[in-house]
Design a protein around this motif. Sequence first.
Motif, PDB file in Angstrom:
ATOM      1  N   TRP A 246     -62.042 -19.807 -24.016  1.00  0.00           N
ATOM      2  CA  TRP A 246     -62.231 -20.166 -25.425  1.00  0.00           C
ATOM      3  C   TRP A 246     -62.808 -21.566 -25.591  1.00  0.00           C
ATOM      4  N   VAL A 247     -62.680 -22.403 -24.567  1.00  0.00           N
ATOM      5  CA  VAL A 247     -63.214 -23.760 -24.663  1.00  0.00           C
ATOM      6  C   VAL A 247     -64.725 -23.733 -24.914  1.00  0.00           C
ATOM      7  N   LYS A 248     -65.399 -22.653 -24.466  1.00  0.00           N
ATOM      8  CA  LYS A 248     -66.845 -22.540 -24.685  1.00  0.00           C
ATOM      9  C   LYS A 248     -67.195 -22.531 -26.174  1.00  0.00           C
ATOM     10  N   ASN A 249     -66.265 -22.052 -26.989  1.00  0.00           N
ATOM     11  CA  ASN A 249     -66.552 -21.908 -28.412  1.00  0.00           C
ATOM     12  C   ASN A 249     -66.550 -23.243 -29.155  1.00  0.00           C
ATOM     13  N   VAL A 250     -66.179 -24.319 -28.464  1.00  0.00           N
ATOM     14  CA  VAL A 250     -66.304 -25.657 -29.048  1.00  0.00           C
ATOM     15  C   VAL A 250     -67.775 -25.965 -29.338  1.00  0.00           C
ATOM     16  N   LEU A 251     -68.678 -25.225 -28.687  1.00  0.00           N
ATOM     17  CA  LEU A 251     -70.114 -25.428 -28.916  1.00  0.00           C
ATOM     18  C   LEU A 251     -70.524 -25.199 -30.360  1.00  0.00           C
ATOM     19  N   VAL A 252     -69.684 -24.545 -31.159  1.00  0.00           N
ATOM     20  CA  VAL A 252     -70.038 -24.351 -32.576  1.00  0.00           C
ATOM     21  C   VAL A 252     -70.160 -25.691 -33.298  1.00  0.00           C
ATOM     22  N   ALA A 253     -69.606 -26.742 -32.708  1.00  0.00           N
ATOM     23  CA  ALA A 253     -69.702 -28.073 -33.318  1.00  0.00           C
ATOM     24  C   ALA A 253     -70.975 -28.806 -32.915  1.00  0.00           C
TER      25      ALA A 253
ATOM     26  N   ALA B 222     -74.093 -22.595 -29.975  1.00  0.00           N
ATOM     27  CA  ALA B 222     -74.568 -23.925 -30.377  1.00  0.00           C
ATOM     28  C   ALA B 222     -75.335 -23.887 -31.697  1.00  0.00           C
ATOM     29  N   MET B 223     -75.994 -22.757 -31.987  1.00  0.00           N
ATOM     30  CA  MET B 223     -76.796 -22.644 -33.205  1.00  0.00           C
ATOM     31  C   MET B 223     -75.956 -22.372 -34.444  1.00  0.00           C
ATOM     32  N   THR B 224     -74.827 -21.693 -34.279  1.00  0.00           N
ATOM     33  CA  THR B 224     -74.095 -21.155 -35.425  1.00  0.00           C
ATOM     34  C   THR B 224     -73.722 -22.202 -36.466  1.00  0.00           C
ATOM     35  N   GLY B 225     -73.358 -23.397 -36.021  1.00  0.00           N
ATOM     36  CA  GLY B 225     -72.962 -24.438 -36.963  1.00  0.00           C
ATOM     37  C   GLY B 225     -74.062 -24.817 -37.934  1.00  0.00           C
TER      38      GLY B 225
END
Length: 296
Positions: A16-23, A148-151
């Motif tokens: 789940w740490v990968k999902n920090v990329l939303v920032a 990375a793009m979602t934010g």
Amino acid sequence: MTLPLGLLRTARPRQWVKNVLVAAAPAAAGDLFLHRTLLQLPLLFLLFTAAASAVYLVNDARDATADRAHPDKCRRPVAAGEVPVPVAYAAGTLLAVLTPVTAAVLCNPATAGLLAAYLLVQLAYCVSLKHVLVIDLAVVTTGFLLRAMTGGPALGIPLSRWFLITAGFGALFMVAAKRYSEAVRAAREERADRGATRPLLREYSDGYLRFVWQLAAGGAVLAYCLWALESGGTPAGVLPWRQLSMVPFILAVLRYAVFADRGTAGTPEDVVLRDRPLAVIGLAWTGLYAMAVADV
């Protein structure tokens, strides 16, 4: 509690740490600490966690038979019988349906579209694309890039072309380094069947995977440097923080390349979280980039 815990383990909490990329997008734009960003990012993190969990559940249900014959994967909850295959399929399907619907209601259609695209591509990977040479690397890289793009769309932030290029090459670097490490590990353990860990590894040579991660590392560094230099000058008497941030960025790539070259980058989250010098370099980059965004 065996079934709920088994479902949780199948969802891979360590990943789940990968999902920090939303920032990544709001951080790059300097909007990370705005009130609306702080409210929206936890939701985006949860949405991507749900989407990734759906993919893991379907993947493990589909590969249950093969995993039972694997020395490590046989301990996965679905393969071990802790989670029945139909239950894993049902839970994964439910999450896959609810995640983009929730994004459409709580965020916006663009965010829902990106999550739906992520799910479609990753589920296609589980079914067939993970057996297609080179395409498997592209699909996994796309998963990181979409995070990375979602934010950007979620918060109405325009995505810079240099941001996308840097994120894309950076993701490919980590994915190729992971594959190379798996290949090196398989060779060290002298497995008769190199595909015991990942079948497609039989089709890749060590030299090719090394070429890919080296090419991606160079592309990421070049794109970041062009991005930093293109940002223009700074007022008189103020340090060029964005340009200075190139130094820790390059050092971070070089540091990670040490693990890639050794063949010990098979679990990127462990490298990022456990290597103290890399953490210090990351903090230095964060500080310099923050100063650049603040235009101090």
